[in-house]
Design a protein around this motif. Structure first.
Motif, PDB file in Angstrom:
ATOM      1  N   THR A   1       0.827  -1.211   0.000  1.00 40.44           N
ATOM      2  CA  THR A   1       0.000   0.000   0.000  1.00 40.44           C
ATOM      3  C   THR A   1       0.857   1.255   0.000  1.00 40.44           C
ATOM      4  N   SER A   2       1.858   1.282   0.875  1.00 43.71           N
ATOM      5  CA  SER A   2       2.741   2.446   0.995  1.00 43.71           C
ATOM      6  C   SER A   2       4.187   1.973   0.994  1.00 43.71           C
ATOM      7  N   ALA A   3       5.062   2.797   0.426  1.00 40.23           N
ATOM      8  CA  ALA A   3       6.484   2.442   0.392  1.00 40.23           C
ATOM      9  C   ALA A   3       7.307   3.715   0.358  1.00 40.23           C
ATOM     10  N   HIS A   4       8.382   3.723   1.129  1.00 39.98           N
ATOM     11  CA  HIS A   4       9.233   4.914   1.194  1.00 39.98           C
ATOM     12  C   HIS A   4      10.675   4.476   1.395  1.00 39.98           C
ATOM     13  N   ASP A   5      11.544   5.015   0.577  1.00 40.15           N
ATOM     14  CA  ASP A   5      12.975   4.790   0.741  1.00 40.15           C
ATOM     15  C   ASP A   5      13.465   5.501   2.007  1.00 40.15           C
ATOM     16  N   ILE A   6      14.431   4.907   2.698  1.00 46.57           N
ATOM     17  CA  ILE A   6      15.070   5.551   3.859  1.00 46.57           C
ATOM     18  C   ILE A   6      16.402   6.112   3.394  1.00 46.57           C
ATOM     19  N   SER A   7      16.571   7.413   3.514  1.00 41.08           N
ATOM     20  CA  SER A   7      17.821   8.019   3.042  1.00 41.08           C
ATOM     21  C   SER A   7      18.247   9.121   3.999  1.00 41.08           C
ATOM     22  N   ARG A   8      18.363  10.341   3.519  1.00 42.58           N
ATOM     23  CA  ARG A   8      18.849  11.447   4.342  1.00 42.58           C
ATOM     24  C   ARG A   8      17.919  11.646   5.546  1.00 42.58           C
ATOM     25  N   GLY A   9      18.517  11.680   6.749  1.00 43.05           N
ATOM     26  CA  GLY A   9      17.721  11.836   7.967  1.00 43.05           C
ATOM     27  C   GLY A   9      17.316  10.531   8.598  1.00 43.05           C
ATOM     28  N   GLY A  10      17.543   9.415   7.896  1.00 49.09           N
ATOM     29  CA  GLY A  10      17.312   8.105   8.474  1.00 49.09           C
ATOM     30  C   GLY A  10      15.860   7.749   8.712  1.00 49.09           C
ATOM     31  N   ILE A  11      15.657   6.794   9.639  1.00 47.78           N
ATOM     32  CA  ILE A  11      14.320   6.292   9.952  1.00 47.78           C
ATOM     33  C   ILE A  11      13.430   7.409  10.481  1.00 47.78           C
ATOM     34  N   ALA A  12      13.980   8.289  11.294  1.00 49.82           N
ATOM     35  CA  ALA A  12      13.182   9.369  11.879  1.00 49.82           C
ATOM     36  C   ALA A  12      12.558  10.224  10.786  1.00 49.82           C
ATOM     37  N   LYS A  13      13.344  10.629   9.804  1.00 44.46           N
ATOM     38  CA  LYS A  13      12.829  11.448   8.715  1.00 44.46           C
ATOM     39  C   LYS A  13      11.855  10.675   7.845  1.00 44.46           C
TER      40      LYS A  13
ATOM     41  N   SER B   1      20.719   7.002  11.472  1.00 47.66           N
ATOM     42  CA  SER B   1      21.612   6.283  10.569  1.00 47.66           C
ATOM     43  C   SER B   1      21.112   6.421   9.131  1.00 47.66           C
ATOM     44  N   GLU B   2      22.053   6.656   8.203  1.00 43.31           N
ATOM     45  CA  GLU B   2      21.696   6.749   6.795  1.00 43.31           C
ATOM     46  C   GLU B   2      22.237   5.558   6.012  1.00 43.31           C
ATOM     47  N   SER B   3      22.244   4.387   6.676  1.00 38.53           N
ATOM     48  CA  SER B   3      22.639   3.153   5.984  1.00 38.53           C
ATOM     49  C   SER B   3      21.833   3.015   4.697  1.00 38.53           C
ATOM     50  N   PRO B   4      22.498   2.737   3.574  1.00 35.27           N
ATOM     51  CA  PRO B   4      21.774   2.675   2.294  1.00 35.27           C
ATOM     52  C   PRO B   4      21.018   1.371   2.103  1.00 35.27           C
ATOM     53  N   ALA B   5      20.203   1.349   1.040  1.00 32.15           N
ATOM     54  CA  ALA B   5      19.437   0.164   0.624  1.00 32.15           C
ATOM     55  C   ALA B   5      18.425  -0.267   1.679  1.00 32.15           C
ATOM     56  N   ARG B   6      17.682   0.707   2.200  1.00 33.69           N
ATOM     57  CA  ARG B   6      16.619   0.408   3.165  1.00 33.69           C
ATOM     58  C   ARG B   6      15.320   1.073   2.723  1.00 33.69           C
ATOM     59  N   ALA B   7      14.204   0.445   3.103  1.00 27.88           N
ATOM     60  CA  ALA B   7      12.899   1.008   2.763  1.00 27.88           C
ATOM     61  C   ALA B   7      11.861   0.567   3.784  1.00 27.88           C
ATOM     62  N   ILE B   8      10.792   1.346   3.864  1.00 24.62           N
ATOM     63  CA  ILE B   8       9.635   1.026   4.700  1.00 24.62           C
ATOM     64  C   ILE B   8       8.489   0.648   3.767  1.00 24.62           C
ATOM     65  N   LEU B   9       7.891  -0.519   4.014  1.00 19.82           N
ATOM     66  CA  LEU B   9       6.714  -0.952   3.255  1.00 19.82           C
ATOM     67  C   LEU B   9       5.565  -1.202   4.217  1.00 19.82           C
ATOM     68  N   THR B  10       4.336  -0.902   3.803  1.00 19.68           N
ATOM     69  CA  THR B  10       3.167  -1.293   4.596  1.00 19.68           C
ATOM     70  C   THR B  10       2.306  -2.228   3.757  1.00 19.68           C
ATOM     71  N   VAL B  11       1.852  -3.310   4.388  1.00 20.33           N
ATOM     72  CA  VAL B  11       1.104  -4.343   3.662  1.00 20.33           C
ATOM     73  C   VAL B  11      -0.058  -4.840   4.507  1.00 20.33           C
ATOM     74  N   LYS B  12      -1.089  -5.303   3.817  1.00 18.67           N
ATOM     75  CA  LYS B  12      -2.205  -5.927   4.529  1.00 18.67           C
ATOM     76  C   LYS B  12      -1.838  -7.344   4.955  1.00 18.67           C
TER      77      LYS B  12
END
Length: 722
Positions: free
Chosen positions: A610-622, A651-662
């Motif tokens: 449903t939703s997806a966002h890359d984690i980059s500058r500012g890390g998980i908080a941003k 942390s700005e570790s690369p190759a991370r993302a947040i996904l939301t799924v049913k």
């Protein structure tokens, strides 16, 4: 005029002394901006071909296959130096120039992307520059009806004396109308059309190949000015004559003006050129031949036309109210001749003009006082982590771009698909498919480790596409660096090219074009810019299944964190805010980052996300703060195994993302070999709760919005600068 070594080379080749015009031709066409004399040896590292690449580097724009009927064009350029002197006109003409690159290929421009790099907004002058750059780019795009779809605004004091205005343009066309700048037949005429020629931009190619200095900066009135109304007519006229099969080859007039376009078009086809400068339409009767030949007046195009089609083309130009003139023709002899007032004023071997420039790698040396990017020195742990997060969200590089977006993206077109302000912009091409696009760079990491920072730049842009279900189709770059004659600056350039090249190869994304902008240094501030290898990346998306939103949409969904988080914050925005830019371990790029990108793209194309966002500058908080809507989230980050809250959140570790799924079932199967962990749920209501160790941080959307409004607040202050 010409540097002594170049002059000696020219004299030896011609067996005579070149006159002032001939020296001007070499000075501009042999400049770094036009010839890539010190960067060309490095650019050969790029893989430029691929199954979907039709035309790679070397033309006005690249062409890649979209499907069996449609093609995409893409080009990237900079207008850095002019935008410091006159930011409104500099940005406007930056848009205009890259748009003409796209139409010269027989494609309709549909979107522009604009990565801008500027000084902090605490300064009146920087606010003036930023405001005028935005207005110039937006006004021009709006008038020509091309959507401003995506951008980046990055702030650092080292851009104060030399802001960067990079622009990507994407076009769509039918394969049957594809055009190149390769000339075809001796005897064919060349029609110059668009604006009358003035003095603006005179010697711009040479100007762009020198440091910024108050002493030798051209006056504001000599910076090219844009006429977007005329550009719109030029777009329509160009596409009409191409669609009616009246054009053999085409090119816009950019760096080095009429000289650059005519020389390069003729030489590409293996011909010479006979130019009649008297026939060039002029804004001023007293223009000298030097000015006529090297002016960079905007909104001009040059097209090769068969003699029998000249009058038809001229009639179309009159219909569109566009100035046009027959200014010369191709000849078999490989010589470039310029005639003016009955006299032969220049006669040069055309291949020597284009290919005679001495190219070589320059001395390269890592900075003597490089930061120790492998130490674990850390800032003191904040006593109030909630306040720390809000303060971080208010930093200019993490703050909301809503007002920036609204100003830049004035033009809304039916082809623009979906939401604004997400990870990637999308343009609809057919009912079933569209093109996703993104742009940006990682300057702070590039300063510490240009190779890793450049790898992260490619990876971050690939991730922006992946969270929309797209894989990288092609990449264009704009390599913004300091003076290449300084070994340290050339080292940054060299390492960055290697990083971009290796990452693009690993992700199977061909590098199809770009631009090199060097000498970005300021005598006024005694600074060089951060190494800034900005890129634009395209991918193809399908509309047959829902494309994930960049924001929370549904409550009671499982939140998945993809990728590995490490306490490596070198180059992070958090360390920069703590005035510890030179400290910290630079992030480690996971070896399997290509597989992570591939898995995320597959998952997000499945219709299950449903939703997806890359984690980059500012890390998980941003990332979580950016996703918050009237749907919020409750997450527990304890399982990530990082003790310090700041390491975990920023942390700005690369190759991370947040996904939301049913349901996690199908996603778990796709992610079977990829780090993937459930960390919480989406919830009804505009709130964000994050459990970090023994502490739980709670935020309302109102608190986050207030903290994130720092750019809007700064721009409301206004400026006292003219």
């Amino acid at each position: 005029m010409l540097p002594a070594e170049d002059l000696k080379l020219v004299v030896e080749k011609l067996d005579r002394q070149p006159n002032d015009l001939e020296q001007g031709i070499f000075l501009n066409l042999w400049s770094e901006h036009c010839s890539y004399r010190s960067s060309y040896p490095l650019l050969k590292n790029f893989k430029t071909d691929g199954e979907n690449v039709i035309i790679g580097p070397g033309d006005d724009a690249a062409i890649v296959k979209f499907d069996d009927e449609y093609i995409l064009s893409v080009a990237m350029e900079s207008h850095n130096h002019p935008s410091y002197i006159d930011p409104y006109s500099g940005a406007a003409t930056g848009v205009g120039g890259i748009v003409r690159d796209v139409i010269s290929m027989g494609t309709k421009p549909v979107a522009v992307l604009a990565p801008f790099y500027l000084g902090p907004l605490d300064s009146d002058k920087n606010r003036w520059i930023f405001d005028n750059i935005l207005e110039g780019a937006a006004d021009y795009s709006e008038t020509i009806k091309v959507a401003g779809i995506r951008g980046e605004s990055y702030f650092d004091e080292r851009y104060s004396g030399n802001p960067l205005v990079n622009v990507v343009c994407v076009g769509v066309g039918k394969k049957e109308n594809m055009m190149t700048s390769v000339s075809k037949t001796a005897g064919n005429r060349f029609i110059l059309f668009g604006s009358k020629t003035g003095r603006d931009g005179l010697g711009g190619a040479a100007f762009a190949s020198a440091d910024m200095s108050e002493d030798d900066t051209p006056a504001r009135e000599t910076i090219p000015g844009g006429d977007a109304e005329l550009e719109k007519r030029v777009i329509d006229a160009t596409l009409e004559i191409i669609e009616k099969k009246l054009v053999e080859c085409c090119r816009d007039l950019g760096a080095s003006g009429l000289t650059g376009a005519s020389v390069e078009m003729a030489e590409k086809g293996g011909f010479g050129f006979n130019l009649i400068a008297d026939d060039v339409p002029l804004l001023f009767d007293d223009l000298t031949l030097y000015e006529i030949m090297l002016s960079e007046t905007q909104e001009r195009m040059l097209a090769e036309i068969k003699p029998e089609n000249v009058e038809v083309v001229m009639e179309i130009m009159r219909k569109h109210n566009v100035w046009a003139a027959d200014v010369g023709y191709l000849i078999e002899e490989p010589v470039y001749r310029v005639n003016f007032k009955g006299k032969l004023e220049a006669e040069l071997p055309i291949h020597f003009i284009v290919s005679g420039v001495p190219r070589c790698e320059l001395p390269s040396e890592a900075p003597a006082k490089r930061p120790d990017v492998h130490v674990s020195k850390k800032p003191e742990l904040p006593a109030d982590m909630k306040t720390c997060v809000l303060n971080m969200l208010s930093s200019y590089n993490l703050a909301s771009r809503k007002t920036v977006w609204e100003k830049f993206a004035k033009t809304t077109l039916p082809e623009v698909y979906g939401e604004s302000g997400g990870d990637a912009g999308i343009i609809k091409v057919t009912d079933k498919k569209g093109v996703a696009m993104t742009c940006g760079c990682e300057p702070a990491v590039c300063l510490l480790d240009p190779y890793t920072g450049s790898v992260m730049t490619v990876l971050e842009n690939a991730m922006n596409l992946a969270v929309k279900g797209a894989s990288g189709l092609c990449l264009v770059d704009n390599l913004n660096f300091g003076n290449p004659n300084k070994p340290e600056q050339y080292w940054y350039l060299k390492q960055s090219v290697l990083g971009l090249s290796d990452a693009a190869k690993k992700l199977n994304i061909p590098v199809v074009g770009g631009n090199v902008s060097l000498y970005n240094e300021s005598a006024e501030f005694d600074t060089a810019i951060l190494p800034t290898p900005a890129i634009g990346v395209l991918g193809i998306v399908s509309f047959e299944k829902p494309i994930p939103s960049s924001f929370f949409k549904e409550s009671d969904e499982t939140i998945l964190l993809i990728g590995t988080t490490k306490a490596e914050l070198g180059g992070s925005e958090y360390y920069r805010a703590a005035d510890m830019e030179d400290s910290g371990v630079v992030p480690t790029v996971p070896e399997n980052y290509d597989k992570i990108v591939e898995a995320i793209a597959k998952a997000c194309a499945s219709g299950e996300v449903t939703s997806a966002h890359d984690i980059s500058r500012g890390g998980i908080a941003k990332a979580f703060a950016s996703m918050l809507t009237d749907v919020g989230a409750e997450v527990d980050l304890t399982a990530l195994g990082i003790d310090r809250a700041d390491d975990l959140l920023f942390s700005e570790s690369p190759a991370r993302a947040i996904l939301t799924v049913k349901s996690t079932d199908k996603i778990a199967d796709i992610m079977k070999d990829i780090p993937c962990i459930a960390i919480g749920k989406t919830v009804a209501g505009s709130s964000l709760k994050m459990k970090v160790g023994k502490e739980e941080l709670a935020f309302t959307k109102a608190e986050i919005d207030e903290a994130s409004a720092s750019i809007e607040k700064a721009m409301k202050i206004g400026y006292k600068y003219e």
